[in-house]
Design a protein around this motif. Sequence first.
Motif, mmCIF file in Angstrom:
data_model
loop_
_atom_site.group_PDB
_atom_site.id
_atom_site.type_symbol
_atom_site.label_atom_id
_atom_site.label_comp_id
_atom_site.label_asym_id
_atom_site.label_seq_id
_atom_site.Cartn_x
_atom_site.Cartn_y
_atom_site.Cartn_z
ATOM 1 N N VAL A 11 0.856 -1.183 0.000
ATOM 2 C CA VAL A 11 0.000 0.000 0.000
ATOM 3 C C VAL A 11 0.895 1.238 0.000
ATOM 4 N N ARG A 12 0.386 2.328 -0.514
ATOM 5 C CA ARG A 12 1.140 3.563 -0.524
ATOM 6 C C ARG A 12 0.994 4.302 0.803
ATOM 7 N N THR A 13 1.921 5.178 1.068
ATOM 8 C CA THR A 13 1.856 6.021 2.262
ATOM 9 C C THR A 13 0.507 6.728 2.326
ATOM 10 N N GLY A 14 -0.083 6.678 3.494
ATOM 11 C CA GLY A 14 -1.386 7.288 3.688
ATOM 12 C C GLY A 14 -2.554 6.361 3.441
ATOM 13 N N GLY A 15 -2.273 5.206 2.892
ATOM 14 C CA GLY A 15 -3.325 4.244 2.594
ATOM 15 C C GLY A 15 -3.757 3.435 3.795
ATOM 16 N N SER A 16 -4.663 2.502 3.535
ATOM 17 C CA SER A 16 -5.227 1.676 4.605
ATOM 18 C C SER A 16 -5.183 0.203 4.232
ATOM 19 N N LEU A 17 -5.119 -0.620 5.250
ATOM 20 C CA LEU A 17 -5.242 -2.065 5.106
ATOM 21 C C LEU A 17 -5.986 -2.592 6.323
ATOM 22 N N ARG A 18 -6.660 -3.724 6.149
ATOM 23 C CA ARG A 18 -7.276 -4.390 7.290
ATOM 24 C C ARG A 18 -6.746 -5.817 7.369
ATOM 25 N N GLY A 65 -4.167 5.879 17.523
ATOM 26 C CA GLY A 65 -4.858 6.881 16.729
ATOM 27 C C GLY A 65 -4.939 6.551 15.253
ATOM 28 N N ARG A 66 -4.149 5.598 14.807
ATOM 29 C CA ARG A 66 -4.173 5.199 13.389
ATOM 30 C C ARG A 66 -4.694 3.775 13.206
ATOM 31 N N PHE A 67 -4.437 2.924 14.162
ATOM 32 C CA PHE A 67 -4.857 1.519 14.095
ATOM 33 C C PHE A 67 -6.005 1.280 15.064
ATOM 34 N N THR A 68 -6.914 0.392 14.662
ATOM 35 C CA THR A 68 -8.030 0.018 15.528
ATOM 36 C C THR A 68 -8.190 -1.491 15.523
ATOM 37 N N LEU A 69 -8.220 -2.055 16.715
ATOM 38 C CA LEU A 69 -8.372 -3.499 16.860
ATOM 39 C C LEU A 69 -9.763 -3.813 17.379
ATOM 40 N N SER A 70 -10.405 -4.775 16.748
ATOM 41 C CA SER A 70 -11.743 -5.185 17.187
ATOM 42 C C SER A 70 -11.851 -6.699 17.076
ATOM 43 N N ARG A 71 -12.863 -7.261 17.723
ATOM 44 C CA ARG A 71 -13.052 -8.701 17.651
ATOM 45 C C ARG A 71 -14.521 -9.023 17.436
ATOM 46 N N ASP A 72 -14.747 -10.069 16.651
ATOM 47 C CA ASP A 72 -16.092 -10.526 16.316
ATOM 48 C C ASP A 72 -16.211 -11.949 16.841
ATOM 49 N N TYR A 73 -16.960 -12.131 17.924
ATOM 50 C CA TYR A 73 -17.068 -13.439 18.556
ATOM 51 C C TYR A 73 -17.842 -14.434 17.691
ATOM 52 N N VAL A 78 -10.443 -11.473 14.804
ATOM 53 C CA VAL A 78 -10.077 -10.118 15.175
ATOM 54 C C VAL A 78 -9.648 -9.379 13.920
ATOM 55 N N TYR A 79 -9.886 -8.079 13.941
ATOM 56 C CA TYR A 79 -9.557 -7.235 12.805
ATOM 57 C C TYR A 79 -8.649 -6.107 13.269
ATOM 58 N N LEU A 80 -7.593 -5.865 12.514
ATOM 59 C CA LEU A 80 -6.733 -4.728 12.779
ATOM 60 C C LEU A 80 -6.868 -3.782 11.590
ATOM 61 N N GLN A 81 -7.615 -2.713 11.795
ATOM 62 C CA GLN A 81 -7.785 -1.693 10.769
ATOM 63 C C GLN A 81 -6.623 -0.726 10.873
ATOM 64 N N MET A 82 -5.877 -0.594 9.812
ATOM 65 C CA MET A 82 -4.678 0.251 9.797
ATOM 66 C C MET A 82 -4.889 1.382 8.806
ATOM 67 N N ASN A 83 -4.920 2.591 9.322
ATOM 68 C CA ASN A 83 -5.107 3.777 8.494
ATOM 69 C C ASN A 83 -3.868 4.656 8.544
ATOM 70 N N SER A 84 -3.798 5.592 7.609
ATOM 71 C CA SER A 84 -2.681 6.546 7.556
ATOM 72 C C SER A 84 -1.342 5.833 7.657
ATOM 73 N N LEU A 85 -1.191 4.816 6.856
ATOM 74 C CA LEU A 85 0.012 3.991 6.940
ATOM 75 C C LEU A 85 1.254 4.761 6.506
ATOM 76 N N LYS A 86 2.357 4.430 7.154
ATOM 77 C CA LYS A 86 3.630 5.076 6.915
ATOM 78 C C LYS A 86 4.664 4.023 6.502
ATOM 79 N N PRO A 87 5.719 4.431 5.846
ATOM 80 C CA PRO A 87 6.764 3.456 5.487
ATOM 81 C C PRO A 87 7.313 2.703 6.697
#
Length: 123
Positions: A11-18, A65-73, A78-87
């Motif tokens: 992903v490019r800088t500033g992008g997101s991945l889950r 502030g950039r990553f969010t962890l959640s879980r679905d029972y 579990v999901y790790l939402q990663m935003n504003s990614l940096k090198p």
Amino acid sequence: VQLQASGGGLVRTGGSLRLSCTASGRTFSSVNMGWFRQAPGKERDLIAAISVSGGSTYYEDSVNGRFTLSRDYAKNTVYLQMNSLKPEDTAVYYCAAGRGSDYYARPDIYTYWGQGTLVTVSS
């Protein structure tokens, strides 16, 4: 507990991945879940964790502030939402599970590991 991680990529800088991590068996609801990452030449560090109940989370300063962890029972996932990614987020990411309901932020409680998934952030 067997863990299967997925979702890495380029992903490019500033992008997101889950990232996702699915646990097998019936123990998902009784373990803390965490994500570690290991960059080349560096140690494996705990960057995010969520308690057994899902009511408490921990984030390492560099991802707070950039990553969010959640879980679905229902999905044992579990999901790790990663935003504003940096090198500097480039690393192999590992999900892990561990027991000890009050200690989800302690790296040493994690004894079950998934395979790593590579995240590469281009500048």
